[in-house]
Design a protein around this motif. Structure first.
Motif: not given
Ligand code: B1M
Lengths: 227, 265
Positions: A24-26, A77, A81, B254, B256-257, B260
Protein backbone atom coordinates in the motif's frame (compact mmCIF):
# COMPACT_ATOMS: atom_id res chain seq x y z
CA UNK A 1 8.56 3.16 -20.05
CA UNK A 2 11.48 5.38 -20.98
CA UNK A 3 14.32 6.43 -18.69
CA UNK A 4 12.67 9.68 -17.62
CA UNK A 5 9.39 7.96 -16.77
CA UNK A 6 11.07 5.22 -14.78
CA UNK A 7 13.06 7.74 -12.74
CA UNK A 8 9.95 9.83 -12.05
CA UNK A 9 8.02 6.73 -11.04
CA UNK A 10 10.79 5.67 -8.64
CA UNK A 11 10.76 9.11 -7.03
CA UNK A 12 6.95 8.97 -6.77
CA UNK A 13 7.04 5.54 -5.12
CA UNK A 14 9.78 6.52 -2.67
CA UNK A 15 7.50 9.35 -1.56
CA UNK A 16 4.55 6.94 -1.41
CA UNK A 17 6.70 4.49 0.58
CA UNK A 18 6.08 1.45 -1.64
CA UNK A 19 8.87 -1.13 -1.95
CA UNK A 20 7.06 -3.84 -3.89
CA UNK A 21 4.03 -4.11 -6.11
CA UNK A 22 1.65 -5.37 -3.44
CA UNK A 23 2.52 -2.61 -0.95
CA UNK A 24 0.00 0.00 0.00
CA UNK A 25 1.13 3.59 -0.39
CA UNK A 26 0.50 6.75 1.57
CA UNK A 27 -2.39 7.33 -0.84
CA UNK A 28 -5.11 4.79 -1.38
CA UNK A 29 -5.40 2.34 -4.25
CA UNK A 30 -1.80 1.99 -5.51
CA UNK A 31 -1.60 -1.74 -4.76
CA UNK A 32 -0.66 -3.80 -7.80
CA UNK A 33 1.27 -1.06 -9.58
CA UNK A 34 5.04 -1.49 -10.00
CA UNK A 35 6.91 -0.03 -7.04
CA UNK A 36 10.55 0.76 -6.24
CA UNK A 37 11.87 -2.82 -6.45
CA UNK A 38 10.21 -3.56 -9.80
CA UNK A 39 11.16 -0.17 -11.24
CA UNK A 40 14.80 -0.47 -10.17
CA UNK A 41 14.81 -3.90 -11.82
CA UNK A 42 13.83 -2.11 -15.05
CA UNK A 43 16.70 0.33 -14.52
CA UNK A 44 19.09 -2.59 -14.35
CA UNK A 45 17.58 -4.40 -17.33
CA UNK A 46 17.60 -1.26 -19.48
CA UNK A 47 21.14 -0.42 -18.36
CA UNK A 48 20.13 3.04 -17.19
CA UNK A 49 22.96 4.82 -15.34
CA UNK A 50 22.54 3.85 -11.68
CA UNK A 51 24.07 7.15 -10.52
CA UNK A 52 21.26 9.05 -12.22
CA UNK A 53 18.76 7.06 -10.19
CA UNK A 54 20.55 7.88 -6.93
CA UNK A 55 20.68 11.59 -7.71
CA UNK A 56 17.38 12.13 -9.49
CA UNK A 57 15.10 9.58 -7.88
CA UNK A 58 16.32 8.78 -4.38
CA UNK A 59 17.99 11.82 -2.82
CA UNK A 60 15.50 14.46 -3.89
CA UNK A 61 12.47 12.42 -2.96
CA UNK A 62 13.74 11.93 0.60
CA UNK A 63 13.95 15.71 0.85
CA UNK A 64 10.30 15.88 -0.15
CA UNK A 65 9.52 13.30 2.53
CA UNK A 66 11.38 15.42 5.08
CA UNK A 67 9.37 18.49 4.07
CA UNK A 68 6.12 16.59 4.42
CA UNK A 69 7.20 15.37 7.86
CA UNK A 70 8.06 18.95 8.82
CA UNK A 71 4.60 20.13 7.83
CA UNK A 72 3.00 17.39 9.90
CA UNK A 73 1.58 15.76 6.79
CA UNK A 74 3.75 12.64 7.12
CA UNK A 75 4.07 10.63 10.31
CA UNK A 76 7.05 8.58 11.50
CA UNK A 77 5.78 5.33 9.89
CA UNK A 78 5.45 7.18 6.57
CA UNK A 79 9.08 8.35 6.83
CA UNK A 80 10.14 4.83 7.67
CA UNK A 81 8.29 3.42 4.67
CA UNK A 82 10.16 5.84 2.39
CA UNK A 83 13.45 4.96 4.09
CA UNK A 84 12.82 1.27 3.36
CA UNK A 85 12.35 2.15 -0.30
CA UNK A 86 15.72 3.84 -0.55
CA UNK A 87 17.33 0.91 1.27
CA UNK A 88 15.74 -1.59 -1.14
CA UNK A 89 16.78 0.48 -4.16
CA UNK A 90 20.38 0.77 -2.95
CA UNK A 91 20.56 -3.00 -2.28
CA UNK A 92 19.65 -3.61 -5.91
CA UNK A 93 21.73 -0.81 -7.39
CA UNK A 94 24.85 -1.37 -5.25
CA UNK A 95 26.60 -3.88 -7.52
CA UNK A 96 25.93 -1.67 -10.55
CA UNK A 97 27.54 1.37 -8.95
CA UNK A 98 30.87 -0.39 -8.55
CA UNK A 99 33.69 0.06 -11.03
CA UNK A 100 34.71 -3.50 -11.73
CA UNK A 101 38.28 -4.43 -11.10
CA UNK A 102 39.48 -1.18 -9.56
CA UNK A 103 42.30 -1.60 -7.07
CA UNK A 104 41.46 -0.57 -3.51
CA UNK A 105 42.02 3.10 -2.86
CA UNK A 106 42.33 2.48 0.85
CA UNK A 107 40.41 1.38 3.92
CA UNK A 108 37.42 3.51 4.87
CA UNK A 109 35.56 3.13 8.18
CA UNK A 110 32.03 4.54 8.07
CA UNK A 111 29.42 4.97 10.81
CA UNK A 112 26.39 6.88 11.97
CA UNK A 113 27.25 8.19 15.41
CA UNK A 114 25.84 7.09 18.79
CA UNK A 115 22.21 7.92 19.48
CA UNK A 116 21.40 8.41 15.80
CA UNK A 117 19.39 5.88 13.80
CA UNK A 118 19.41 7.69 10.46
CA UNK A 119 21.39 5.55 8.07
CA UNK A 120 20.00 6.20 4.60
CA UNK A 121 22.51 8.89 3.72
CA UNK A 122 25.39 6.95 5.23
CA UNK A 123 24.39 3.83 3.28
CA UNK A 124 24.34 5.79 0.04
CA UNK A 125 27.77 7.20 0.82
CA UNK A 126 29.05 3.71 1.66
CA UNK A 127 27.82 2.20 -1.58
CA UNK A 128 29.15 5.10 -3.68
CA UNK A 129 32.55 4.86 -2.00
CA UNK A 130 32.67 1.13 -2.63
CA UNK A 131 31.80 1.91 -6.21
CA UNK A 132 34.65 4.41 -6.34
CA UNK A 133 37.10 1.72 -5.22
CA UNK A 134 37.40 2.17 -1.45
CA UNK A 135 37.51 -0.76 0.91
CA UNK A 136 34.51 0.29 3.06
CA UNK A 137 33.85 -1.07 6.52
CA UNK A 138 30.34 0.07 7.42
CA UNK A 139 29.79 -0.16 11.19
CA UNK A 140 26.08 0.66 10.97
CA UNK A 141 24.10 3.23 12.92
CA UNK A 142 24.07 4.26 16.59
CA UNK A 143 27.74 3.27 16.90
CA UNK A 144 29.55 4.21 20.10
CA UNK A 145 32.64 6.42 19.95
CA UNK A 146 34.68 3.66 21.60
CA UNK A 147 33.78 1.19 18.89
CA UNK A 148 34.51 3.64 16.10
CA UNK A 149 37.93 4.50 17.52
CA UNK A 150 38.74 0.84 18.18
CA UNK A 151 37.86 -0.10 14.60
CA UNK A 152 40.03 2.65 13.16
CA UNK A 153 42.86 1.39 15.32
CA UNK A 154 42.37 -2.30 14.45
CA UNK A 155 42.03 -1.80 10.71
CA UNK A 156 44.60 0.96 10.40
CA UNK A 157 42.06 2.74 8.17
CA UNK A 158 43.23 5.92 6.43
CA UNK A 159 39.75 7.38 6.27
CA UNK A 160 36.88 7.72 8.73
CA UNK A 161 33.44 8.87 7.60
CA UNK A 162 30.94 10.02 10.22
CA UNK A 163 27.27 10.70 9.66
CA UNK A 164 24.75 12.45 11.93
CA UNK A 165 21.27 13.71 11.11
CA UNK A 166 20.25 15.14 14.45
CA UNK A 167 21.42 18.39 15.96
CA UNK A 168 21.62 16.49 19.24
CA UNK A 169 23.95 13.76 17.93
CA UNK A 170 26.27 15.79 15.67
CA UNK A 171 28.24 16.77 18.79
CA UNK A 172 29.39 13.12 19.01
CA UNK A 173 31.62 13.78 16.02
CA UNK A 174 33.68 16.30 17.96
CA UNK A 175 34.02 13.84 20.82
CA UNK A 176 35.30 11.14 18.47
CA UNK A 177 37.93 13.46 16.98
CA UNK A 178 39.03 14.39 20.48
CA UNK A 179 39.43 10.71 21.42
CA UNK A 180 41.44 10.04 18.27
CA UNK A 181 43.66 12.91 19.35
CA UNK A 182 44.06 11.60 22.89
CA UNK A 183 44.90 8.12 21.61
CA UNK A 184 47.59 9.60 19.41
CA UNK A 185 45.81 8.42 16.26
CA UNK A 186 44.70 11.72 14.80
CA UNK A 187 47.45 11.92 12.15
CA UNK A 188 46.82 8.36 10.98
CA UNK A 189 43.29 9.04 9.77
CA UNK A 190 41.45 11.67 7.73
CA UNK A 191 38.03 12.41 9.20
CA UNK A 192 35.21 13.25 6.80
CA UNK A 193 31.82 14.24 8.13
CA UNK A 194 28.35 14.64 6.62
CA UNK A 195 24.62 14.71 7.32
CA UNK A 196 21.99 17.41 7.00
CA UNK A 197 22.72 19.48 10.14
CA UNK A 198 26.50 19.54 9.59
CA UNK A 199 28.36 22.20 7.62
CA UNK A 200 31.81 23.40 6.66
CA UNK A 201 31.91 25.71 9.66
CA UNK A 202 30.90 22.87 11.99
CA UNK A 203 33.66 20.71 10.48
CA UNK A 204 36.14 23.52 11.13
CA UNK A 205 34.87 23.96 14.67
CA UNK A 206 35.36 20.30 15.65
CA UNK A 207 38.58 19.89 13.67
CA UNK A 208 37.35 17.48 11.00
CA UNK A 209 39.38 17.25 7.80
CA UNK A 210 36.42 17.71 5.50
CA UNK A 211 32.72 18.36 5.30
CA UNK A 212 30.84 16.46 2.58
CA UNK A 213 27.61 17.85 1.17
CA UNK A 214 26.72 14.52 -0.41
CA UNK A 215 28.26 11.27 -1.61
CA UNK A 216 29.66 12.77 -4.82
CA UNK A 217 31.23 15.62 -2.92
CA UNK A 218 32.85 13.02 -0.65
CA UNK A 219 34.37 11.26 -3.65
CA UNK A 220 35.74 14.58 -5.01
CA UNK A 221 37.30 15.41 -1.67
CA UNK A 222 38.87 11.95 -1.42
CA UNK A 223 40.38 12.45 -4.87
CA UNK A 224 41.97 15.70 -3.69
CA UNK A 225 43.22 14.05 -0.50
CA UNK A 226 44.83 11.26 -2.50
CA UNK A 227 46.32 14.16 -4.50
CA UNK B 1 -9.86 -7.11 9.56
CA UNK B 2 -12.03 -8.67 6.89
CA UNK B 3 -15.31 -6.80 7.25
CA UNK B 4 -18.46 -8.70 6.31
CA UNK B 5 -21.09 -5.99 6.09
CA UNK B 6 -24.22 -6.97 7.95
CA UNK B 7 -26.82 -4.40 7.00
CA UNK B 8 -28.67 -6.28 4.24
CA UNK B 9 -30.57 -8.49 6.63
CA UNK B 10 -34.32 -8.84 6.39
CA UNK B 11 -34.71 -9.17 10.13
CA UNK B 12 -34.27 -5.37 10.05
CA UNK B 13 -37.61 -3.84 9.19
CA UNK B 14 -36.18 -1.36 6.66
CA UNK B 15 -34.59 -4.21 4.74
CA UNK B 16 -37.70 -6.37 4.98
CA UNK B 17 -39.51 -3.55 3.19
CA UNK B 18 -36.82 -3.35 0.52
CA UNK B 19 -37.10 -7.08 -0.10
CA UNK B 20 -40.88 -7.19 -0.09
CA UNK B 21 -41.19 -4.20 -2.39
CA UNK B 22 -38.25 -5.30 -4.57
CA UNK B 23 -36.83 -1.81 -4.11
CA UNK B 24 -33.59 -2.16 -6.04
CA UNK B 25 -32.55 1.48 -5.66
CA UNK B 26 -32.41 1.28 -1.88
CA UNK B 27 -30.85 -2.19 -1.96
CA UNK B 28 -28.01 -1.05 -4.22
CA UNK B 29 -27.50 2.09 -2.20
CA UNK B 30 -27.15 0.10 0.99
CA UNK B 31 -24.58 -2.17 -0.65
CA UNK B 32 -22.59 0.69 -2.14
CA UNK B 33 -22.45 2.67 1.09
CA UNK B 34 -21.13 -0.39 2.91
CA UNK B 35 -18.50 -0.98 0.22
CA UNK B 36 -17.37 2.65 0.36
CA UNK B 37 -16.99 2.30 4.13
CA UNK B 38 -14.59 -0.61 3.77
CA UNK B 39 -16.63 -3.82 3.49
CA UNK B 40 -14.85 -6.82 1.97
CA UNK B 41 -18.03 -8.91 1.68
CA UNK B 42 -21.68 -7.89 1.58
CA UNK B 43 -23.86 -10.22 3.63
CA UNK B 44 -27.27 -10.95 2.10
CA UNK B 45 -30.00 -12.38 4.32
CA UNK B 46 -33.48 -12.16 2.86
CA UNK B 47 -35.35 -14.34 5.35
CA UNK B 48 -38.29 -12.14 6.29
CA UNK B 49 -39.72 -14.82 8.53
CA UNK B 50 -43.20 -14.60 7.05
CA UNK B 51 -42.97 -16.33 3.69
CA UNK B 52 -42.46 -19.77 2.24
CA UNK B 53 -39.12 -21.34 1.32
CA UNK B 54 -39.92 -20.56 -2.31
CA UNK B 55 -40.43 -16.88 -1.37
CA UNK B 56 -37.02 -16.79 0.26
CA UNK B 57 -35.39 -18.45 -2.76
CA UNK B 58 -36.93 -15.92 -5.13
CA UNK B 59 -35.99 -13.02 -2.88
CA UNK B 60 -32.41 -14.30 -2.74
CA UNK B 61 -32.22 -14.64 -6.52
CA UNK B 62 -33.55 -11.12 -6.97
CA UNK B 63 -31.23 -9.58 -4.35
CA UNK B 64 -28.13 -11.34 -5.68
CA UNK B 65 -28.83 -10.35 -9.28
CA UNK B 66 -29.31 -6.69 -8.27
CA UNK B 67 -26.20 -6.65 -6.08
CA UNK B 68 -24.00 -8.15 -8.80
CA UNK B 69 -24.66 -5.00 -10.81
CA UNK B 70 -24.20 -2.71 -7.83
CA UNK B 71 -20.77 -3.86 -6.64
CA UNK B 72 -17.64 -5.86 -7.53
CA UNK B 73 -17.31 -7.12 -3.97
CA UNK B 74 -18.13 -10.75 -3.24
CA UNK B 75 -21.42 -11.46 -1.48
CA UNK B 76 -21.93 -13.52 1.64
CA UNK B 77 -25.01 -15.65 1.04
CA UNK B 78 -26.72 -15.93 4.41
CA UNK B 79 -29.49 -18.38 5.22
CA UNK B 80 -30.29 -21.22 7.58
CA UNK B 81 -31.74 -23.11 4.62
CA UNK B 82 -29.36 -24.90 2.24
CA UNK B 83 -31.80 -24.58 -0.66
CA UNK B 84 -31.71 -20.79 -0.29
CA UNK B 85 -27.90 -20.89 -0.07
CA UNK B 86 -27.76 -22.91 -3.24
CA UNK B 87 -30.12 -20.55 -5.08
CA UNK B 88 -27.97 -17.59 -4.03
CA UNK B 89 -24.71 -19.26 -5.06
CA UNK B 90 -26.14 -20.28 -8.43
CA UNK B 91 -27.31 -16.70 -9.01
CA UNK B 92 -23.72 -15.46 -8.54
CA UNK B 93 -22.96 -16.60 -12.10
CA UNK B 94 -19.46 -17.76 -11.21
CA UNK B 95 -18.47 -14.71 -9.18
CA UNK B 96 -16.94 -15.47 -5.76
CA UNK B 97 -19.23 -15.73 -2.75
CA UNK B 98 -19.10 -16.80 0.87
CA UNK B 99 -21.54 -19.16 2.55
CA UNK B 100 -23.12 -18.18 5.87
CA UNK B 101 -23.36 -20.71 7.53
CA UNK B 102 -23.13 -24.28 8.73
CA UNK B 103 -22.78 -25.84 12.17
CA UNK B 104 -21.65 -29.19 13.55
CA UNK B 105 -24.91 -30.94 12.77
CA UNK B 106 -25.13 -33.64 10.10
CA UNK B 107 -28.23 -32.07 8.63
CA UNK B 108 -26.31 -28.89 7.90
CA UNK B 109 -22.92 -30.37 7.12
CA UNK B 110 -24.34 -32.83 4.59
CA UNK B 111 -26.13 -30.09 2.66
CA UNK B 112 -23.87 -27.05 3.08
CA UNK B 113 -20.41 -28.64 2.74
CA UNK B 114 -21.13 -30.00 -0.76
CA UNK B 115 -22.05 -26.43 -1.77
CA UNK B 116 -18.79 -25.10 -0.36
CA UNK B 117 -16.94 -27.76 -2.29
CA UNK B 118 -18.80 -27.26 -5.57
CA UNK B 119 -18.66 -23.45 -5.55
CA UNK B 120 -15.17 -23.34 -3.96
CA UNK B 121 -16.72 -20.90 -1.52
CA UNK B 122 -15.40 -19.94 1.89
CA UNK B 123 -17.85 -20.99 4.56
CA UNK B 124 -18.76 -19.63 7.98
CA UNK B 125 -18.87 -22.52 10.47
CA UNK B 126 -20.54 -21.97 13.83
CA UNK B 127 -18.95 -23.62 16.88
CA UNK B 128 -22.22 -25.27 17.88
CA UNK B 129 -24.01 -28.54 17.27
CA UNK B 130 -27.58 -29.82 16.96
CA UNK B 131 -28.04 -29.35 20.72
CA UNK B 132 -27.23 -25.65 20.72
CA UNK B 133 -24.29 -23.50 21.80
CA UNK B 134 -21.92 -25.28 24.20
CA UNK B 135 -21.19 -23.23 27.31
CA UNK B 136 -17.52 -24.17 27.46
CA UNK B 137 -14.44 -23.73 25.32
CA UNK B 138 -14.00 -27.49 25.04
CA UNK B 139 -17.61 -27.95 23.91
CA UNK B 140 -17.24 -25.33 21.18
CA UNK B 141 -13.89 -26.73 20.12
CA UNK B 142 -15.46 -30.18 19.77
CA UNK B 143 -18.02 -28.69 17.40
CA UNK B 144 -15.15 -27.22 15.36
CA UNK B 145 -13.46 -30.62 15.29
CA UNK B 146 -16.61 -32.21 13.91
CA UNK B 147 -16.75 -29.50 11.24
CA UNK B 148 -13.07 -30.04 10.39
CA UNK B 149 -13.85 -33.76 10.00
CA UNK B 150 -16.65 -32.92 7.57
CA UNK B 151 -14.23 -30.70 5.64
CA UNK B 152 -12.05 -33.74 5.06
CA UNK B 153 -15.04 -35.85 4.01
CA UNK B 154 -16.33 -33.26 1.57
CA UNK B 155 -12.91 -32.08 0.38
CA UNK B 156 -13.29 -28.52 1.58
CA UNK B 157 -9.88 -27.11 2.52
CA UNK B 158 -9.65 -25.78 6.07
CA UNK B 159 -8.27 -22.57 4.58
CA UNK B 160 -11.79 -21.95 3.26
CA UNK B 161 -13.36 -22.18 6.71
CA UNK B 162 -14.19 -19.21 8.91
CA UNK B 163 -14.88 -20.63 12.37
CA UNK B 164 -17.28 -18.55 14.46
CA UNK B 165 -16.62 -19.09 18.20
CA UNK B 166 -20.05 -17.51 18.92
CA UNK B 167 -20.85 -14.70 21.25
CA UNK B 168 -23.37 -14.81 24.08
CA UNK B 169 -24.49 -11.75 26.07
CA UNK B 170 -22.33 -11.04 29.11
CA UNK B 171 -25.36 -9.48 30.81
CA UNK B 172 -26.63 -12.95 31.73
CA UNK B 173 -23.22 -14.61 32.27
CA UNK B 174 -20.18 -12.45 32.79
CA UNK B 175 -17.90 -15.41 31.99
CA UNK B 176 -19.10 -15.63 28.38
CA UNK B 177 -16.70 -12.99 27.07
CA UNK B 178 -13.74 -15.12 28.04
CA UNK B 179 -15.31 -18.29 26.71
CA UNK B 180 -15.52 -16.69 23.29
CA UNK B 181 -12.00 -15.24 23.46
CA UNK B 182 -10.46 -18.49 24.67
CA UNK B 183 -12.33 -20.42 22.00
CA UNK B 184 -10.86 -18.09 19.37
CA UNK B 185 -7.35 -18.72 20.64
CA UNK B 186 -7.96 -22.48 20.83
CA UNK B 187 -9.26 -22.57 17.25
CA UNK B 188 -6.20 -20.68 16.05
CA UNK B 189 -3.91 -23.10 17.87
CA UNK B 190 -5.60 -26.25 16.63
CA UNK B 191 -6.50 -25.17 13.08
CA UNK B 192 -3.88 -22.62 12.05
CA UNK B 193 -4.92 -22.70 8.37
CA UNK B 194 -8.51 -21.81 9.17
CA UNK B 195 -9.71 -18.28 9.79
CA UNK B 196 -12.10 -16.91 12.37
CA UNK B 197 -15.13 -14.66 12.22
CA UNK B 198 -17.79 -13.41 14.57
CA UNK B 199 -20.74 -11.12 14.96
CA UNK B 200 -19.97 -8.79 17.81
CA UNK B 201 -22.94 -6.87 18.98
CA UNK B 202 -24.53 -9.78 20.89
CA UNK B 203 -21.88 -9.37 23.59
CA UNK B 204 -23.41 -6.15 24.93
CA UNK B 205 -27.09 -7.09 24.65
CA UNK B 206 -29.07 -5.82 27.62
CA UNK B 207 -26.40 -3.41 28.89
CA UNK B 208 -25.95 0.36 28.61
CA UNK B 209 -22.88 1.82 26.89
CA UNK B 210 -22.96 -0.81 24.19
CA UNK B 211 -20.61 0.94 21.70
CA UNK B 212 -17.72 0.89 24.18
CA UNK B 213 -18.36 -2.74 25.14
CA UNK B 214 -18.49 -3.75 21.49
CA UNK B 215 -15.30 -1.90 20.58
CA UNK B 216 -13.35 -3.25 23.56
CA UNK B 217 -14.52 -6.77 22.85
CA UNK B 218 -13.59 -6.46 19.18
CA UNK B 219 -10.06 -5.44 20.07
CA UNK B 220 -9.67 -8.25 22.61
CA UNK B 221 -10.90 -10.65 19.94
CA UNK B 222 -8.34 -9.33 17.45
CA UNK B 223 -5.65 -10.10 20.02
CA UNK B 224 -7.10 -13.59 20.50
CA UNK B 225 -6.96 -14.26 16.75
CA UNK B 226 -10.04 -12.80 15.06
CA UNK B 227 -9.60 -12.43 11.28
CA UNK B 228 -13.05 -11.26 10.18
CA UNK B 229 -16.11 -9.63 11.69
CA UNK B 230 -19.74 -9.52 10.69
CA UNK B 231 -20.40 -5.90 11.53
CA UNK B 232 -21.84 -2.58 10.41
CA UNK B 233 -19.16 -0.76 8.37
CA UNK B 234 -21.23 2.42 8.51
CA UNK B 235 -20.44 2.57 12.22
CA UNK B 236 -17.27 4.68 11.97
CA UNK B 237 -16.25 4.15 15.59
CA UNK B 238 -16.36 0.37 15.26
CA UNK B 239 -14.42 0.52 12.01
CA UNK B 240 -11.70 2.60 13.61
CA UNK B 241 -11.70 0.26 16.62
CA UNK B 242 -11.00 -2.58 14.20
CA UNK B 243 -8.22 -0.66 12.44
CA UNK B 244 -6.72 0.30 15.79
CA UNK B 245 -6.72 -3.31 16.96
CA UNK B 246 -5.16 -4.53 13.72
CA UNK B 247 -2.52 -1.79 13.84
CA UNK B 248 -1.57 -2.58 17.43
CA UNK B 249 -1.22 -6.24 16.47
CA UNK B 250 1.23 -5.31 13.73
CA UNK B 251 -1.19 -6.25 10.96
CA UNK B 252 -1.26 -2.82 9.29
CA UNK B 253 2.20 -2.20 7.84
CA UNK B 254 3.33 1.38 8.37
CA UNK B 255 -0.11 2.16 9.90
CA UNK B 256 -1.36 2.87 6.39
CA UNK B 257 -5.03 2.02 6.93
CA UNK B 258 -5.08 3.44 10.42
CA UNK B 259 -3.68 6.84 9.55
CA UNK B 260 -5.45 7.14 6.23
CA UNK B 261 -8.78 6.73 8.00
CA UNK B 262 -7.91 9.49 10.48
CA UNK B 263 -6.75 11.75 7.65
CA UNK B 264 -10.16 11.47 5.95
CA UNK B 265 -12.02 12.82 8.98
C1 B1M C 1 31.93 10.64 4.54
O1 B1M C 1 30.94 10.72 5.45
C2 B1M C 1 29.76 11.23 5.04
C3 B1M C 1 29.63 11.96 3.86
C4 B1M C 1 28.44 12.48 3.45
C5 B1M C 1 27.34 12.22 4.22
C6 B1M C 1 27.44 11.47 5.41
C7 B1M C 1 28.65 10.98 5.82
N1 B1M C 1 26.22 11.38 5.94
C8 B1M C 1 25.37 12.01 5.15
N2 B1M C 1 26.02 12.53 4.09
C9 B1M C 1 25.54 13.26 2.94
O2 B1M C 1 25.43 12.36 1.86
C10 B1M C 1 24.16 11.73 1.88
C11 B1M C 1 23.81 11.26 0.51
O3 B1M C 1 23.68 12.32 -0.40
C12 B1M C 1 23.26 12.76 2.50
O4 B1M C 1 22.63 12.11 3.59
P1 B1M C 1 21.25 12.58 4.24
O5 B1M C 1 20.97 11.64 5.32
O6 B1M C 1 21.32 14.01 4.55
O7 B1M C 1 20.19 12.39 3.04
C13 B1M C 1 19.56 11.17 2.75
C14 B1M C 1 19.96 10.69 1.38
C15 B1M C 1 18.05 11.43 2.76
N3 B1M C 1 17.58 11.86 4.07
C16 B1M C 1 17.22 11.01 5.05
O8 B1M C 1 17.27 9.80 4.90
C17 B1M C 1 16.63 11.60 6.30
C18 B1M C 1 15.18 11.92 6.00
C19 B1M C 1 14.34 12.33 7.19
C20 B1M C 1 12.91 12.52 6.67
C21 B1M C 1 14.27 11.35 8.39
C22 B1M C 1 14.03 9.95 8.39
C23 B1M C 1 13.91 9.16 7.11
C24 B1M C 1 13.87 9.21 9.60
N4 B1M C 1 13.81 9.74 10.87
CO1 B1M C 1 14.28 11.56 11.34
N5 B1M C 1 14.39 12.07 9.52
C25 B1M C 1 14.73 13.39 9.29
C26 B1M C 1 14.95 13.63 7.86
C27 B1M C 1 14.42 14.92 7.26
C28 B1M C 1 15.39 15.53 6.26
N6 B1M C 1 14.88 16.44 5.51
O9 B1M C 1 16.56 15.21 6.23
C29 B1M C 1 15.19 14.22 10.47
C30 B1M C 1 16.69 14.21 10.38
N7 B1M C 1 14.69 13.46 11.60
C31 B1M C 1 14.35 14.23 12.64
C32 B1M C 1 13.82 13.72 13.87
C33 B1M C 1 13.42 14.77 14.88
C34 B1M C 1 13.69 12.35 14.13
N8 B1M C 1 13.92 11.33 13.23
C35 B1M C 1 13.72 10.12 13.82
C36 B1M C 1 13.51 8.92 13.17
C37 B1M C 1 13.52 8.76 11.78
C38 B1M C 1 13.19 7.46 11.10
C39 B1M C 1 13.69 6.22 11.84
C40 B1M C 1 11.68 7.39 10.99
C41 B1M C 1 13.77 7.70 9.65
C42 B1M C 1 15.21 7.15 9.50
C43 B1M C 1 15.25 5.79 8.84
C44 B1M C 1 16.63 5.42 8.46
N9 B1M C 1 16.82 4.12 8.31
O10 B1M C 1 17.52 6.20 8.27
C45 B1M C 1 13.70 10.25 15.31
C46 B1M C 1 15.10 10.10 15.90
C47 B1M C 1 15.61 8.69 15.84
C48 B1M C 1 17.08 8.62 16.15
N10 B1M C 1 17.42 8.42 17.41
O11 B1M C 1 17.90 8.76 15.28
C49 B1M C 1 13.17 11.69 15.43
C50 B1M C 1 13.66 12.33 16.73
C51 B1M C 1 11.66 11.68 15.31
C52 B1M C 1 10.92 11.37 16.55
N11 B1M C 1 10.20 12.36 16.99
O12 B1M C 1 10.99 10.27 17.05
C53 B1M C 1 14.60 15.68 12.33
C54 B1M C 1 15.87 16.21 13.00
C55 B1M C 1 15.67 17.55 13.63
C56 B1M C 1 16.87 18.02 14.34
N12 B1M C 1 16.86 19.29 14.60
O13 B1M C 1 17.77 17.30 14.66
C57 B1M C 1 14.58 15.66 10.77
C58 B1M C 1 15.38 16.80 10.14
C59 B1M C 1 13.11 15.68 10.34
C60 B1M C 1 12.42 16.97 10.73
N13 B1M C 1 12.31 17.87 9.78
O14 B1M C 1 12.00 17.13 11.84
C61 B1M C 1 24.19 13.87 2.92
O15 B1M C 1 23.86 14.49 4.13
Amino acid sequence: MNEQEIIEKIAFNVIQGRVTEEDEGYDEGLEGQPAVAELVQMVIEQRIDAKKVVVNALTGSMETVGDKFDKGEYLIPDMLASAECVGAAMDLLGPHLADAGVQSKGKFVLATVAGDLHDIGKNIVGIMLKGAGFDVLDLGNDVSSERIVAQVKDTGARYLGLSALLTTTMREMGAIIKTLDEEGMRSQVQVLIGGAPTSQSFADEIGADAYCRDAFHAIDILKQMAG
Amino acid sequence: MIVIAEKINATRSAVREIIEQRDEGRLEDLAQRQVAAGAAYIDVNVGTGNGTRQDEIESMQWAVSRLLDATDKPLCIDSADAAVLEAGLAAMGGRPAMINSTKADVKYLSTVMPLAQRYEAPVVALAMDGQGIPGTVEGRLNACRAIAGACRDYQVPLASVFFDPLVLPVATDAGQGKVTLNTLAAIKAEFPEARTVMGLSNISFGLPGRPMLNAAFLQMAIYAGLDAAIMDPLNADMMQAARTGDALMGKDRHFRKYSRALRRQ
